[in-house]
Design a protein around this motif. Structure first.
Motif, PDB file in Angstrom:
ATOM      1  N   LEU A   1       0.663  -1.408   0.337  1.00 24.20           N
ATOM      2  CA  LEU A   1       0.558   0.130  -0.014  1.00 24.20           C
ATOM      3  C   LEU A   1       0.248   1.207   0.137  1.00 24.20           C
ATOM      4  O   LEU A   1       0.251   2.314  -1.093  1.00 24.20           O
ATOM      5  N   GLU A   2       1.858   1.054   0.302  1.00 21.89           N
ATOM      6  CA  GLU A   2       3.194   1.754   0.713  1.00 21.89           C
ATOM      7  C   GLU A   2       3.309   2.248  -0.786  1.00 21.89           C
ATOM      8  O   GLU A   2       3.624   3.989  -1.620  1.00 21.89           O
ATOM      9  N   ASP A   3       3.595   1.759  -1.564  1.00 24.30           N
ATOM     10  CA  ASP A   3       4.279   1.564  -2.622  1.00 24.30           C
ATOM     11  C   ASP A   3       3.699   1.714  -4.115  1.00 24.30           C
ATOM     12  O   ASP A   3       3.376   3.331  -4.832  1.00 24.30           O
ATOM     13  N   CYS A   4       1.840   1.761  -3.595  1.00 27.62           N
ATOM     14  CA  CYS A   4       1.215   2.699  -4.398  1.00 27.62           C
ATOM     15  C   CYS A   4       1.053   4.005  -4.001  1.00 27.62           C
ATOM     16  O   CYS A   4       0.701   4.970  -5.089  1.00 27.62           O
ATOM     17  N   ASP A   5       1.169   4.094  -3.393  1.00 28.83           N
ATOM     18  CA  ASP A   5       1.106   5.347  -2.615  1.00 28.83           C
ATOM     19  C   ASP A   5       2.205   6.566  -3.389  1.00 28.83           C
ATOM     20  O   ASP A   5       1.932   7.393  -3.999  1.00 28.83           O
ATOM     21  N   GLN A   6       3.301   5.500  -3.000  1.00 27.92           N
ATOM     22  CA  GLN A   6       4.171   6.637  -4.228  1.00 27.92           C
ATOM     23  C   GLN A   6       4.233   6.512  -5.658  1.00 27.92           C
ATOM     24  O   GLN A   6       4.346   7.562  -6.185  1.00 27.92           O
ATOM     25  N   ALA A   7       3.442   5.438  -5.816  1.00 23.46           N
ATOM     26  CA  ALA A   7       3.990   5.530  -7.293  1.00 23.46           C
ATOM     27  C   ALA A   7       2.755   6.148  -7.976  1.00 23.46           C
ATOM     28  O   ALA A   7       3.004   6.674  -9.175  1.00 23.46           O
TER      29      ALA A   7
END
Length: 378
Positions: A177-183
């Motif tokens: 979910l954090e990587d989705c936020d960054q992407a």
């Protein structure tokens, strides 16, 4: 919270989810945007773009921009948001940031977390009835594994990982979910959060100044307050799924979403504070038709004689006598069919001198397909 049985009115078309709000003060009803809930809605759009034709451009561009590794990981976990949304993604107490809401998820114990993760995709039992955690109940664990296997090797592998190493899987999911936020999501949230915050403030003001009925009417045509004969007050959510819960002693949270239409999600699982995620519709979108009206219109058009009458009524206004001659039936029979279609809102009628002219309501008929789709997706 005690266990709740699934409830429904007398017909499928009148099925509702019910939230008991008897004696609940307005200050325990909160309208608030949630970054985690909006991320869940956005992930659903990515996995089911056909549900959201208005977001086709966003979904296509976002999917095309995902790195292969992130796209693969999203595919592994998409049962958490594809067919429905896990309660884990609908926080009862929204935070100011995604990190804050993920921290709150980290504080949930493993048994509750895992049971919530599996409640939709791996459970044939009623969502409104409590079930034991598969981490502590062998029978539940075997049943969850069997259901996951039936849904394919990807979900079976994910379920095995969560059962064997829940702590590790939770770390993996948070990182996802954090990587989705960054992407992509940080930019998306920056774009929509002002609109959602303004909508939540507006609904909150309506609640305080004009009461819950006015606030719900502005929130969704599918929400209403219904008094009970026993003195109770209940919120009815017009959906094709029926369930019952209570907000008494817990409160109630309303979460706006810019990515949710036409879905209206309700958390009513035992032990969870009720949450309603409602779409902030674009101004040009017509209000959704009630399920009962959609069913009535479909029933009205299912009769072959009424379908034949529509052939004439769609081309122009006709009298009862003209329809009787065209269809080869008596005027009283025509009148009975006309009455059914008028009750369903499919006809307009006007008088010209001594003649009464009937005509098909083309707008209502044209909307029927989308009304039906919105009803089953709601």
């Amino acid at each position: 919270m005690t266990s709740k049985a699934v409830v429904a009115d007398r017909t499928i078309g009148a099925m509702v989810s019910v939230i008991d709000i008897t004696g609940l003060p307005p200050e325990r009803m909160v309208f608030s945007p949630s970054p985690l809930a909006e991320l869940g809605a956005a992930l659903h759009v990515l996995s089911e773009p056909g549900h959201h034709p208005g977001l086709h451009g966003w979904a296509t561009a976002t999917a095309a921009g995902l790195k292969p590794d992130l796209a693969d990981r999203l595919h592994e976990a998409d049962f958490l948001w594809r067919s429905s949304r896990s309660d884990l993604l609908l926080p009862a107490e929204p935070g100011a940031t995604l990190a804050e809401e993920l921290d709150a998820l980290d504080r949930i114990d493993d048994e509750t977390f895992v049971a919530a993760a599996f409640e939709i995709a791996c459970s044939p039992t009623s969502y409104a009835l409590p079930s034991p955690s598969p981490l502590v109940d062998a029978g539940e664990r075997a049943r969850v594994r069997e259901l996951a296997a039936a849904r394919g090797p990807k979900q079976a592998a994910f379920v095995d990982r969560m059962l064997e190493d829940p702590d590790g899987l939770r770390v993996w999911l948070r990182r996802l979910l954090e990587d989705c936020d960054q992407a992509f999501f940080a930019d998306t949230w920056h774009r929509v959060r002002g609109q959602l915050a303004a909508d939540a403030r507006h609904k909150g003001e309506l609640l305080r100044r004009k009461g819950l009925e006015e606030a719900l009417a502005a929130t969704s045509a599918a929400l209403s307050v219904v008094p009970g004969e026993d003195g109770q007050r209940r919120i009815h959510v017009d959906k094709l799924a029926g369930g019952e819960t209570t907000a008494v002693g817990q409160g109630l949270t309303f979460v706006p979403t810019a990515f949710g239409w036409p879905h209206l999600l309700v958390v009513y699982a035992p032990g969870w504070r009720p949450v309603i995620q409602y779409p902030v519709a674009a101004p040009e979108l017509p209000p959704p038709a009630a399920l009962e009206l959609v069913q009535r219109r479909m029933d009205a058009l299912a009769h072959p004689m009424r379908m034949r009458m529509c052939l004439s009524l769609a081309r122009g206004p006709h009298t009862t006598g003209e329809l009787a001659e065209w269809c080869g039936i008596t005027p009283p029979e025509v009148s009975r069919h006309i009455a059914v279609m008028k009750k369903a809102g499919l006809l307009t009628t006007r008088r010209r001198g001594r003649y009464v002219l009937h005509q098909l309501e083309l707008t209502a008929v044209a909307r029927l397909g989308s009304d039906f789709l919105e009803s089953v997706l709601r």
